[in-house]
Design a protein around this motif. Structure first.
Motif, short mmCIF file in Angstrom:
data_model
loop_
_atom_site.label_atom_id
_atom_site.label_comp_id
_atom_site.label_asym_id
_atom_site.label_seq_id
_atom_site.Cartn_x
_atom_site.Cartn_y
_atom_site.Cartn_z
N ILE A 1 -12.62 8.66 7.10
CA ILE A 1 -12.15 9.41 5.65
C ILE A 1 -12.16 8.23 4.69
O ILE A 1 -12.52 8.16 3.54
N LEU A 2 -11.51 7.19 5.09
CA LEU A 2 -11.51 5.90 4.29
C LEU A 2 -12.97 5.46 3.87
O LEU A 2 -12.94 5.26 2.59
N ASP A 3 -13.80 5.53 4.73
CA ASP A 3 -15.38 5.17 4.51
C ASP A 3 -15.83 6.23 3.24
O ASP A 3 -16.57 5.74 2.32
N PRO B 1 0.86 -1.38 -0.02
CA PRO B 1 0.06 0.20 -0.06
C PRO B 1 0.79 1.29 -0.03
O PRO B 1 2.11 1.25 0.29
N LEU B 2 0.18 2.40 -0.35
CA LEU B 2 0.90 3.81 -0.37
C LEU B 2 1.22 4.08 1.17
O LEU B 2 0.72 3.56 2.01
N THR B 3 2.35 4.40 1.27
CA THR B 3 2.83 4.90 2.79
C THR B 3 3.34 6.16 3.07
O THR B 3 3.51 6.98 2.19
N VAL B 4 3.46 6.66 4.28
CA VAL B 4 3.78 8.03 4.48
C VAL B 4 4.80 7.86 5.78
O VAL B 4 5.16 6.92 6.54
N ILE C 1 -7.15 10.52 16.02
CA ILE C 1 -6.71 10.89 14.60
C ILE C 1 -6.70 9.45 13.73
O ILE C 1 -7.35 9.51 12.57
N ALA C 2 -6.58 8.20 14.33
CA ALA C 2 -6.89 7.05 13.58
C ALA C 2 -8.53 6.88 13.23
O ALA C 2 -8.80 6.41 12.26
N GLU D 1 -5.91 2.89 5.12
CA GLU D 1 -6.18 1.92 6.14
C GLU D 1 -5.11 1.66 6.81
O GLU D 1 -4.93 1.63 7.99
N ARG D 2 -4.09 1.50 6.34
CA ARG D 2 -2.66 1.24 6.89
C ARG D 2 -2.20 2.44 7.70
O ARG D 2 -1.82 2.05 9.04
N ALA D 3 -2.24 3.66 7.32
CA ALA D 3 -1.91 4.73 8.34
C ALA D 3 -2.62 5.03 9.31
O ALA D 3 -2.15 5.17 10.48
N ALA D 4 -4.07 4.33 8.94
CA ALA D 4 -4.73 4.61 10.56
C ALA D 4 -4.49 3.66 11.63
O ALA D 4 -4.16 4.00 12.67
#
Length: 270
Positions: free
Chosen positions: A34-36, A11-14, A27-28, A97-100
């Motif tokens: 936002i993902l929804d 997945p994209l990462t930050v 924040i999560a 999702e992964r960032a959360a």
């Protein structure tokens, strides 16, 4: 979360460290919200992954839609992800999702360091193990006709008392698995938390065993270098010839003779 395929899951990462110091379950939670929105709005997904738009334009679109409506840090994370080139619309959602999950992990880390991360991972694995043992519970969470709120209520009844971060991730996995099975998604969540936990473990390889006083000095030096109380694991690796090799997370400090010889060979073309 993308289903399994022959391609590695990337997945994209930050750069999480930009937000880790003030990470919180709130924040999560906002990232999941936002993902929804992204998952439910095809036009928005296409706009945020449109290669004909510049990276800055995609980031501006995120801010124009979400500033003032969601947590500022969560918006910044999504803008960062949207500015990256996505291979698919799904990849952006997977990145959010992964960032959360990693923000939730960082919140646990802020609360209790490496031990809190280990506790979070254990809670996720325990709940997954409970699912694995009960086909009836699996069916209840996999029933597409069941309301998401009902699934959250059931998860709260079944989950042992624990951390706020674990509650958030477990309830998310059972109520919005995004096409995956809740147990499989929890397994991915636990792996991402474990990846974060590696920042608290120093894996040390030495050519020969170190004395207790040497280990103590090394441990103290690494703690000062990384500004946290690391767990030290040691392994004797005679192939190093001399010196030592330390890995903390993805960072490697290689002071071995083998490494220096390899670099010398590269320089002389040997």
């Amino acid at each position: 979360m993308a289903e399994a395929s022959n391609e590695p899951y990337r997945p994209l990462t930050v750069d999480l460290d930009c937000w880790a110091s003030h990470a919180s379950p709130e924040i999560a939670q906002h990232l999941f919200a936002i993902l929804d929105i992204v998952d439910e709005n095809g036009a928005l997904r296409r706009a945020l992954t449109d290669p004909s738009r510049s990276a800055a334009d995609r980031a501006r679109l995120v801010h124009s839609l979400l500033d003032g409506r969601a947590n500022g840090s969560a918006v910044d994370v999504v803008a960062d992800l949207a500015s990256q080139r996505s291979a698919s619309e799904r990849e952006l959602g997977d990145g959010i999702e992964r960032a959360a999950v990693l923000i939730a992990a960082a919140a646990a880390e802020n609360r209790g360091g490496g031990s809190a991360l280990e506790g979070l991972m254990d809670e996720l694995i325990r709940f997954k193990s409970m699912l694995d043992r009960s086909p009836e519970v699996q069916r209840a969470f996999s029933d597409s006709r069941a309301d998401a709120r009902a699934k959250v209520t059931l998860a709260r009844r079944l989950r042992a008392p624990g951390s706020e971060e674990a509650a958030l991730l477990i309830e998310r996995a059972v109520s919005a698995p995004r096409g995956s099975l809740p147990g499989r998604l929890l397994e991915h969540f636990a792996q991402w938390v474990a990846d974060r936990q590696q920042r608290w473990i120093a894996h040390v390889e030495t050519a020969r065993p170190l004395r207790e006083d040497q280990l103590a000095r090394l441990h103290d030096g690494l703690n000062r270098l990384y500004a946290r109380d690391l767990k030290l694991t040691t392994e004797v690796n005679p192939s190093l010839v001399g010196g030592l090799r330390v890995q903390v997370g993805e960072e490697i400090i290689d002071g071995s003779v083998t490494h220096r010889l390899a670099r010398l060979q590269q320089r002389i073309g040997a």
